[in-house]
Design an enzyme around this catalytic site. Structure first.
Site, mmCIF file in Angstrom:
data_model
loop_
_atom_site.group_PDB
_atom_site.id
_atom_site.type_symbol
_atom_site.label_atom_id
_atom_site.label_comp_id
_atom_site.label_asym_id
_atom_site.label_seq_id
_atom_site.Cartn_x
_atom_site.Cartn_y
_atom_site.Cartn_z
ATOM 1 N N VAL A 157 -13.850 -67.403 40.481
ATOM 2 C CA VAL A 157 -15.050 -67.926 39.822
ATOM 3 C C VAL A 157 -15.754 -68.909 40.762
ATOM 4 C CG1 VAL A 157 -15.853 -69.203 37.806
ATOM 5 C CG2 VAL A 157 -13.949 -67.622 37.574
ATOM 6 N N ILE A 173 -14.866 -72.402 42.045
ATOM 7 C CA ILE A 173 -14.479 -73.378 41.036
ATOM 8 C C ILE A 173 -13.217 -73.001 40.274
ATOM 9 C CG2 ILE A 173 -16.691 -74.504 40.645
ATOM 10 C CD1 ILE A 173 -17.270 -72.586 38.421
ATOM 11 N N ASP A 197 -6.865 -64.458 24.108
ATOM 12 C CA ASP A 197 -6.378 -65.258 25.240
ATOM 13 C C ASP A 197 -6.845 -66.710 25.092
ATOM 14 O OD1 ASP A 197 -4.884 -65.613 27.515
ATOM 15 O OD2 ASP A 197 -6.436 -64.919 28.896
HETATM 16 N N1 ATP Z 1 -18.388 -70.704 33.061
HETATM 17 C C1 ATP Z 1 -17.530 -71.441 33.794
HETATM 18 N N2 ATP Z 1 -17.864 -72.684 34.202
HETATM 19 C C2 ATP Z 1 -16.985 -73.432 34.914
HETATM 20 N N3 ATP Z 1 -15.729 -73.019 35.261
HETATM 21 C C3 ATP Z 1 -15.344 -71.795 34.878
HETATM 22 C C4 ATP Z 1 -16.222 -70.935 34.131
HETATM 23 N N4 ATP Z 1 -15.559 -69.781 33.877
HETATM 24 C C5 ATP Z 1 -14.339 -69.915 34.438
HETATM 25 N N5 ATP Z 1 -14.196 -71.115 35.047
HETATM 26 C C6 ATP Z 1 -12.992 -71.602 35.758
HETATM 27 O O1 ATP Z 1 -12.347 -70.505 36.370
HETATM 28 C C7 ATP Z 1 -11.018 -70.331 35.828
HETATM 29 C C8 ATP Z 1 -10.705 -68.845 35.753
HETATM 30 O O2 ATP Z 1 -11.657 -68.194 34.946
HETATM 31 P P1 ATP Z 1 -11.270 -67.045 33.903
HETATM 32 O O3 ATP Z 1 -10.235 -67.598 32.966
HETATM 33 O O4 ATP Z 1 -12.502 -66.518 33.275
HETATM 34 O O5 ATP Z 1 -10.615 -65.973 34.886
HETATM 35 P P2 ATP Z 1 -9.404 -64.956 34.663
HETATM 36 O O6 ATP Z 1 -9.193 -64.251 35.962
HETATM 37 O O7 ATP Z 1 -9.683 -64.093 33.494
HETATM 38 O O8 ATP Z 1 -8.229 -65.982 34.354
HETATM 39 P P3 ATP Z 1 -6.790 -65.785 33.680
HETATM 40 O O9 ATP Z 1 -5.982 -64.949 34.572
HETATM 41 O O10 ATP Z 1 -6.262 -67.204 33.597
HETATM 42 O O11 ATP Z 1 -7.011 -65.229 32.328
HETATM 43 C C9 ATP Z 1 -11.056 -71.056 34.472
HETATM 44 O O12 ATP Z 1 -9.785 -71.516 34.082
HETATM 45 C C10 ATP Z 1 -12.015 -72.213 34.764
HETATM 46 O O13 ATP Z 1 -11.327 -73.272 35.391
#
Ligand code: ATP
Length: 496
Positions: A175, A167, A321
């Site tokens: 994710v 997703i 963030d």
């Molecule tokens: N609990 C959730 N339910 C649905 N979608 C989610 C969830 N957590 C994350 N996502 C999706 O996954 C994407 C990436 O998640 P997340 O921001 O936690 O990862 P990241 O690797 O830390 O990202 P970034 O590099 O942008 O900080 C989010 O922008 C969202 O679209």
């Protein structure tokens, strides 16, 4: 709003002990940071000439979010380059968010004086944790679609979920949506699984065992355990919930990665099992309606976001963030529009704040130094590399989010009809000059505008989260949220 060049803050004179309390720095790193800015001493950092500041000092490499694949828009625009004028739809299609962190450089490179501000983890490895977790850990799961996980309140009983789809993907994780294989409590039926991505340097067998490898691994590990510990401690309806993990050692040990590697000789899979938000993120939602979210909905979403951040700050947690992509919707926009007039609309939260990868627990009055955040949302003081109050940097980011929702563009992108010289100016340049203005709403008289005007401003004048809560745009909406009262009641009970 402050647009004038002559209002730059004076170069701050910092006392040596102002650095001493921050666990994210050491002296030599500060010197490196100062040198990177052309200064000789960290104790009186000179603000660099803005011409030379066109990016944060330590950009992470950028991976476009694969959540684009799930575009609800069904078409692809001819998107202009990142620099210049973009609306939220183009930003979404572009996947243009650059997350910049000084905490996790791709690889420590002393020659290039990369900044690494994560605390060095000094604990020596112990095999005890590995032994404890070994029976339940299966890192070589043959069926990649099946996840064995453990809930936080019962780390001994394995549960199974099946992968449904990817997703989203950020710089640090991929994710997925998983469905449970066996009957479980309703809330665990559909879960979101955040799988940590390891930097490519850690996947290189040839450098394993070298000091730089160990250093990067330990910093990644402390970042992961910090995110898990903080998420575990949080309990708010508008904040994503950590339900469990794929291996109890991630919760039980302070050095789970190194301990697991002692045993398995390979990087372990790290999965966080979390609440799932089917409505996607706020950037995607705003883009799907061409940046025309109705004002009542912006007000409701923003009020929920404010009470979430207020809860964090009351508990001395800073997020660092906050951005449209990290605000997740529990329902699709259609569902929300249909729910709007129902009697219990205020009984349910519609957002959850996610991504605690850069969060930090602070002491009262503590200043931080780690330069981290996402390019468009980062405050001038983080950009300048001076110690900053993380709570005020969070409220700056809230101002960016609210502006984005109201104007369908981010405040520090080049304004519409700007000259090519203005368009070529970097975002960081405009941030450092507090250079933003109203465009679509220039002649509108809206309560929401005062929040943006009092957050996208110098830190000495900037509203903290309580002032934002008390503003005319937020207060009544926030107070009307019944689930919020329930949360307060529950907290009271817990205290009693
Ligand atoms: N609990 C959730 N339910 C649905 N979608 C989610 C969830 N957590 C994350 N996502 C999706 O996954 C994407 C990436 O998640 P997340 O921001 O936690 O990862 P990241 O690797 O830390 O990202 P970034 O590099 O942008 O900080 C989010 O922008 C969202 O679209």
């Amino acid at each position: 709003m402050t647009n004038r060049q002559d209002e730059f803050p004076p170069a701050p004179k910092l006392k040596q002990n102002e650095f001493a309390n921050d666990d994210t720095i050491n002296r030599s790193q500060v010197v490196d940071e100062a040198i990177a800015f052309g200064d000789r001493t960290p104790l009186a950092l000179v603000i660099p000439k803005f011409d030379s500041v066109n990016m944060l000092p330590t950009p992470m490499t950028y991976t476009p979010p694969s959540s684009q694949q799930r575009s609800p828009l069904g078409h692809s625009l001819n998107v202009p380059k990142r620099r210049g004028e973009v609306n939220l739809l183009q930003r979404f299609e572009n996947g243009s968010q650059l997350r910049v962190v000084s905490e996790l450089p791709p690889f420590a490179d002393p020659l290039q004086k990369r900044i690494s501000s994560l605390p060095t983890v000094s604990e020596t490895s112990s095999t005890a944790d590995v032994e404890r977790a070994a029976p339940s850990f299966n890192d070589t799961e043959s069926d990649d679609d099946i996840l064995t996980g453990y809930l936080l309140d019962d780390l001994t009983t394995p549960l199974k979920w099946r992968r449904v789809e990817e997703i989203g993907s950020g710089n640090f994780s991929t994710v997925y949506l998983y469905h449970s294989l066996r009957p479980v409590d309703y809330k665990f039926k559909q879960v979101c699984v955040k799988r940590i991505k390891f930097p490519k340097e850690l996947l290189d067998e040839n450098v394993r065992g070298q000091i730089l490898y160990t250093d990067l691994l330990s910093r990644l590990e402390s970042s992961l355990t910090r995110e898990l510990a903080i998420l575990k401690s949080l309990n708010h309806p508008c904040i994503v919930k950590l339900y469990g993990v794929n291996n109890p050692i991630l919760i039980e040990s302070k050095k789970p990665l190194r301990n697991l590697m002692l045993k398995n000789k390979q990087l372990p899979r790290c999965d966080m099992i979390m609440s799932y938000c089917p409505g996607g993120d706020l950037l995607m939602a705003a883009a799907s309606c061409n940046g025309n979210l109705e004002l009542w909905l912006i007000q409701r979403i923003f009020a929920e976001l404010v009470i979430a951040v207020q809860y964090l700050h009351e508990n001395f947690v800073i997020h660092r963030d906050l951005k449209l992509e990290n605000v997740l919707l529990k329902y699709s926009l259609n569902e929300i529009y249909n729910m709007k007039d129902s009697i219990d609309f205020t009984h349910k939260n519609i957002i959850e704040l996610a991504d605690f990868g850069l969060c930090k627990k602070i002491e009262a009055g503590e200043l931080c130094t780690a330069r981290c955040g996402s390019e468009d949302y980062v405050s001038p003081e983080i950009l300048m590399g001076v110690p900053y109050d993380g709570r005020l940097s969070d409220t700056w980011a809230l101002g960016v989010i609210l502006y984005g929702l109201l104007e369908d563009r981010l405040p520090f992108d080049a304004p519409p009809n700007s000259s090519s010289r203005q368009r070529n100016r970097a975002t960081s340049h405009r941030i450092a000059r507090y250079d933003w203005k109203w465009v679509r709403l220039a002649s509108e008289d809206l309560k929401a505008k005062e929040i943006v005007e009092n957050t996208l401003t110098r830190k000495s004048h900037r509203w903290d989260i309580n002032k934002i809560f008390l503003s005319a745009f937020v207060k009544d909406t926030a107070i009307s949220l019944i689930f919020q009262h329930r949360n307060v009641q529950q907290k009271k009970k817990e205290i009693e």
